[in-house]
Design an enzyme around this catalytic site. Structure first.
Site, PDB file in Angstrom:
ATOM      1  NE  ARG A   1       7.643   0.644   4.214  1.00 54.92           N
ATOM      2  CZ  ARG A   1       6.445   0.112   4.480  1.00 54.92           C
ATOM      3  NH1 ARG A   1       6.238  -1.182   4.358  1.00 54.92           N
ATOM      4  NH2 ARG A   1       5.457   0.872   4.877  1.00 54.92           N
TER       5      ARG A   1
ATOM      6  CE  LYS B   1      26.903  -4.540  -9.181  1.00 47.51           C
ATOM      7  NZ  LYS B   1      27.155  -3.646 -10.344  1.00 47.51           N
TER       8      LYS B   1
ATOM      9  NE  ARG C   1      -1.869  -2.411   2.781  1.00 46.09           N
ATOM     10  CZ  ARG C   1      -1.944  -3.679   2.377  1.00 46.09           C
ATOM     11  NH1 ARG C   1      -2.847  -4.052   1.516  1.00 46.09           N
ATOM     12  NH2 ARG C   1      -1.094  -4.578   2.849  1.00 46.09           N
ATOM     13  CB  THR C   2       3.696   2.500   2.016  1.00 46.93           C
ATOM     14  OG1 THR C   2       3.037   2.287   3.265  1.00 46.93           O
ATOM     15  CG2 THR C   2       4.499   3.791   2.100  1.00 46.93           C
TER      16      THR C   2
ATOM     17  CG  HIS D   1       4.632   4.100   8.251  1.00 53.14           C
ATOM     18  ND1 HIS D   1       4.650   4.945   7.161  1.00 53.14           N
ATOM     19  CD2 HIS D   1       4.200   2.894   7.780  1.00 53.14           C
ATOM     20  CE1 HIS D   1       4.262   4.277   6.084  1.00 53.14           C
ATOM     21  NE2 HIS D   1       3.984   3.038   6.429  1.00 53.14           N
TER      22      HIS D   1
END
Length: 303
Positions: free
Chosen positions: A104, A83, A54-55, A132
């Protein structure tokens, strides 16, 4: 107030700023299924080091509905992170490619680091177990849209309130309003002391409860998060509490007629699917409002 602003923590925003965001989001609702070409030529970079549905998708949809473009990655597979590239260097590159960055990350503080490195505005799409902020903005916006106001409401937070980053940010956002919050959880799953101390210092009225049945009749809003089984040392302790923190139609018989049930999603088994067909269920509408809310956020920051 908003132009070129980083969005790292819900603590950083005043009531007036949130209300401006809400009014803008309400306007954006008419374009949430169409297009408003105000971000033409702008690019949003998404750097999602953790899974999200959703985000991430609501941010992408929001930017595209505004007429902008999106670049980025979802997971580190196939990127230079595999890497050994540092977070700071990854952000520096995204900064070159875009006008705004949404991140995120599993580590708390990652968004703050990104904001320190990037010249473009950085929006925290969730980092660690603590922040959040855009979810909290969405949660309060949903309440505001449902009732037409926030002040005076009784809001219950139910479940694992310690490890859900949505809960920490929601409490910080609610500290801007005159509400009473019922914290309903096992004692050891109450929010962090740091969060409690902060919101109480802002005047937020809190009460602590272990039994939802005792307070269900007082609530206008019930915000549900999952009881996280993996946090219990003794499985028997989990078995004792899991059923009492599951929302079912039988529980809602004692609720106010106008009670709304919210959930940041995804859910597991903490809300009985039978609740979906009741007038109380607003969690899918809550998720849908994520697009106009984030359209408003992008617009205010970049316009």
């Amino acid at each position: 107030m908003w132009r070129n602003r980083d969005v790292i923590s819900a603590r950083d925003f005043t009531r007036a700023e949130l209300e401006e965001l809400f009014e803008t989001a309400k306007y954006m609702e008419k374009y949430a299924r169409s297009r408003l070409d105000v971000m033409r030529g702008k690019i949003m970079a998404v750097a999602f080091f953790e899974p999200s549905t959703r985000t991430r998708l609501s941010f992408e949809a929001a930017m595209k509905r505004l007429g902008g473009d999106v670049v980025g990655f979802w997971g580190t597979e196939g990127t230079s992170v595999e890497k050994g590239e540092t977070l700071a260097d990854t952000i520096r590159m995204l900064d070159v490619y875009s006008n705004i960055i949404v991140i995120r990350h599993k580590y708390e503080g990652a968004a703050k680091l990104a904001a320190e490195v990037a010249e473009s505005p950085v929006v925290n799409g969730g980092d660690g177990a603590f922040n959040h902020p855009t979810q909290a903005m969405l949660d309060v916006y949903t309440i505001w849209r449902e009732f037409g106001y926030v002040d005076g409401l009784n809001i219950g937070l139910l479940g694992d309130l310690r490890h859900a980053r949505t809960v920490n940010s929601l409490l910080e956002a609610l500290a801007n309003f005159n509400v009473r919050v019922y914290l309903i959880s096992p004692e050891f799953l109450r929010p962090r002391a740091e969060t409690i101390d902060y919101v109480q210092s802002r005047g937020l009225k809190l009460s602590f409860h272990t039994n939802v049945e005792e307070v269900i009749g007082e609530l206008d809003v019930m915000y549900v998060v999952r009881i996280q089984k993996e946090r219990f040392i003794d499985p028997l302790e989990y078995e004792k509490v899991k059923g009492s923190y599951r929302v079912a139609p039988e529980m809602l018989r004692n609720a106010k007629k106008g009670l709304i049930v919210l959930h940041p999603l995804p859910r597991v088994d903490e809300i009985d699917p039978r609740v979906d067909t009741t007038p109380h269920a607003k969690y899918f509408k809550q998720a849908a409002l994520g697009v106009p809310l984030r359209m408003a956020l992008i617009y205010l920051i970049l316009s």
